[in-house]
Design an enzyme around this catalytic site. Structure first.
Site, PDB file in Angstrom:
ATOM      1  N   GLU A 255       0.861  -1.193   0.000  1.00 57.96           N
ATOM      2  CA  GLU A 255       0.000   0.000   0.000  1.00 57.96           C
ATOM      3  C   GLU A 255       0.885   1.227   0.000  1.00 57.96           C
ATOM      4  OE1 GLU A 255      -2.059  -0.286   3.696  1.00 57.96           O
ATOM      5  OE2 GLU A 255      -3.143  -2.078   3.103  1.00 57.96           O
ATOM      6  N   LYS A 257       2.346   4.552   1.479  1.00 65.34           N
ATOM      7  CA  LYS A 257       2.453   5.102   2.837  1.00 65.34           C
ATOM      8  C   LYS A 257       2.052   6.569   2.753  1.00 65.34           C
ATOM      9  CE  LYS A 257       5.404   5.545   6.877  1.00 65.34           C
ATOM     10  NZ  LYS A 257       4.932   6.853   7.311  1.00 65.34           N
ATOM     11  N   ARG A 262      -2.693   9.277  11.548  1.00 62.44           N
ATOM     12  CA  ARG A 262      -3.360   7.984  11.733  1.00 62.44           C
ATOM     13  C   ARG A 262      -4.658   8.195  12.516  1.00 62.44           C
ATOM     14  NH1 ARG A 262      -0.732   2.900  12.410  1.00 62.44           N
ATOM     15  NH2 ARG A 262      -2.283   1.272  12.078  1.00 62.44           N
ATOM     16  N   PHE A 345      -7.451   1.647   5.414  1.00 61.11           N
ATOM     17  CA  PHE A 345      -6.662   0.499   4.957  1.00 61.11           C
ATOM     18  C   PHE A 345      -6.864  -0.750   5.813  1.00 61.11           C
ATOM     19  CE2 PHE A 345      -3.628   3.580   6.939  1.00 61.11           C
ATOM     20  CZ  PHE A 345      -3.434   2.924   8.145  1.00 61.11           C
ATOM     21  N   ARG A 432       6.260  -2.665  17.353  1.00 56.60           N
ATOM     22  CA  ARG A 432       6.634  -2.744  15.938  1.00 56.60           C
ATOM     23  C   ARG A 432       7.062  -4.159  15.670  1.00 56.60           C
ATOM     24  NH1 ARG A 432       6.929   2.367  14.061  1.00 56.60           N
ATOM     25  NH2 ARG A 432       7.178   3.885  15.721  1.00 56.60           N
TER      26      ARG A 432
END
Ligand code: AMP
Length: 567
Positions: A255, A257, A262, A345, A432
């Site tokens: 996708e 960025k 956000r 998304f 992460r």
């Protein structure tokens, strides 16, 4: 009174026990020991205050989604001054000795002379209700009210309680107490599977409520809780032009960025809530997006996406969005000047179905179905992120041939880079992981926390334009550099006011400030150096932009910085 000690009321969970638990957690570096300590503590807390105790044990003063405490270090200091008679030099000394406001004020409290005769022991229940009052104080005089409410707690607190009241109220625990630890502690305390606790937490978003379910053995009852934010899934950085060996062979979604903000949108039959990456509700700042999603016929869902300034079919640079962020009141002209779109998304829940533990491929199909079913009026401010499926095999050259043109195409569309997401991955908030990757090209940047500011020179003589900033090392912040602000004059002026209001220690031309502002720092290279606490220094650091979307907990880590060191 018949002389018998009265049975403790159910609400009596002494704050002293909580402080002792925190001291014990701080005293060990072993995660497992921390978990056992928190588990034992939570087991002993009465039912009615278990939610608050679990929330405090996670370092949160108020439950997520409810008004936040907004009691910065400055107000905490004012409250402490009202109780302990602290003068500037002793505060300065204590802060530089401890580098942490909670520890510094606890130290000062232990030396302060004060009447202890009338002290009423603090309980979790009393602290939770005072925190609620502080969080909901509004209007003129609200700061005064907040300060005096907090002072009322401090005046009944032992030094150890002062330490943790301040840490909780300023959101800066620094003893390794985090939500993930409480999740594991709840599993240990009630013999549950940690995965079930985590799932319940993602569903209802409130560790206090999850604690109640865990104790009652009813974790499976956690359904979708619209209106309570879910932690965001994050991506690990990937270097453009490398061999991309971090990517396991398999299927991925590519996708763009997007360079925006956000947002998690909860659409619940006309009631729409937008949450920022810091899990704050930000619906009021984006009325047009809320309006679009509140249109009749929008199916209930929690979707994840990026908010962009978007005009004539293209994303506008981040600065346009930033202008909107700084507005307290948004009127029609702002909406017209900078039209916003939410590019979605991911989908975490639809109607009563929790989707975050479904694989990304399945979530993507559900998301596409959801977007298709939207009424036309809802589509005005909503876009679906375009996604491409790829299969990556072991060969590095083949990977580069797939990823690099996709990256260039994303850039040509005005976006920041490329996201690469494992198709089989579930939605894992917080850390992460190795499931989502972000591919960016420009010079490395680090998101750093401003810890001190200084007045500049020349035309910047009257504004706080020089920033000393830090990265995270475990629970601490370690300084890594100093830069003249690269912000606009208007931003510097606004930030100057903010820093003056949030100074912790006044050293004349230099102020130690609350470590909450995150700035993105660009630099040429990073080297080892004894100049700063981090053991690193940057060449030509410059402030690229403010990152109001990030809190200090989301700033870069020392490990991120070390990964960029030019040896
Ligand atoms: P960074 O802010 O550099 O840590 O990059 C991670 C951020 O990229 C996320 O928090 C999102 O705000 C943003 N982002 C932009 N596009 C996407 C996307 N397609 N998927 C996930 N995150 C995205």
């Amino acid at each position: 009174m018949n002389g018998e000690p009265s049975a403790p009321s159910v609400a009596e969970a002494p704050l002293l026990d909580y402080a002792a638990m925190c001291d014990a957690v701080a005293a060990t570096t072993k995660r497992n020991e921390k978990i056992q300590i928190v588990a034992a503590y939570l087991r002993g807390v009465p039912d009615d205050v278990l939610p608050a105790a679990a929330s405090f044990a996670s370092g949160d003063a108020t439950p997520p989604g409810s008004p936040s405490l907004r009691l910065g270090g400055r107000l905490a200091i004012d409250a402490a001054r009202a109780v302990f008679e602290i003068d500037d030099p002793s505060l300065r000394d204590a802060y530089s000795r401890h580098g942490d406001l909670g520890n510094a004020l606890a130290d000062l409290a232990s030396h302060a002379r004060r009447p202890s005769l009338f002290a009423a022991p603090l309980t979790i229940g009393r602290v939770a209700s005072t925190f609620r009052e502080i969080a909901t104080a509004v209007g003129g005089g609200a700061n005064k009210k907040r300060t005096s409410l907090f002072a009322s707690l401090l005046s009944d607190a032992t030094p150890a309680e002062v330490r943790y009241l301040v840490k909780l109220a300023t959101g800066d625990m620094r003893i390794g107490l985090k939500l993930a630890l409480t999740v594991d502690a709840l599993a240990v305390a009630y013999g549950a599977d940690a995965a079930d606790v985590r799932r319940a937490l993602m569903a209802i978003g409130d560790v206090g409520a999850v604690a109640g379910l865990a104790r009652a053995g009813r974790l499976e009852k956690a359904g979708v809780a619209y209106g309570k934010p879910i932690g965001f899934m994050l991506a690990s950085p990937l270097r453009f032009g490398g061999d991309y060996k971090e990517l396991e062979p398999g299927e991925y979604l590519l996708e763009d960025k997007f360079d925006g903000i956000r947002i998690q949108a909860h659409c619940d039959d006309g009631s729409v809530k937008l949450f920022s990456r810091r899990l704050n509700e930000v619906s009021r700042s984006y009325p047009e997006v809320v309006g679009a999603l509140a249109a009749p016929g929008v199916p209930h869902a929690i979707v994840d996406g990026e908010l962009l300034a978007f005009k004539d079919g293209r994303a506008l640079p981040f600065q346009h969005l930033q202008g909107r962020l700084q507005r307290k009141v948004v009127d029609a002209s702002h909406i017209e000047d900078v039209p916003l779109a939410l590019v979605v998304f991911d989908i975490l829940a639809e109607r009563d179905d929790l989707l975050f533990d479904r694989p990304l491929g399945e979530r993507r199909a559900r998301l596409e179905g959801w977007v298709e079913s939207l009424p036309a009026s809802a589509r005005s401010n909503l876009l679906l992120a375009v996604a491409t499926f790829v299969t990556l095999r072991g060969d590095a050259q083949e990977r580069a041939q797939l990823l690099e043109p996709a990256f260039d195409a994303a850039r040509a569309r005005g976006n920041e880079g490329l996201m690469i997401k494992a198709l089989g991955s579930t939605y894992a908030p917080g850390r992460r992981g190795k499931q989502w990757f972000k591919l960016k090209k420009e010079l490395a940047t680090l998101d750093c926390v401003v810890v001190a500011v200084e007045y500049g020179h020349g035309k910047r003589n009257d504004v706080l334009s020089d920033y000393t900033f830090a990265v995270r090392a475990g629970d601490r912040l370690v300084t890594i550099g100093k830069a003249y602000s690269g912000l606009t004059d208007a931003e510097i002026a606004t930030m100057t006011r903010w820093f003056l209001d949030h100074r912790l220690v006044d050293e004349g031309r230099r102020l130690v400030v609350e470590p909450t502002v995150v700035v993105e720092i660009a630099f040429d290279i990073i080297q080892r150096s004894s100049l700063h606490e981090s053991g690193l220094a940057m060449r030509f650091p410059r402030v690229v932009r403010l990152r109001p979307d990030k809190g200090p907990g989301q700033a870069s880590t020392l490990r991120d910085a070390l990964a960029l060191v030019a040896d």
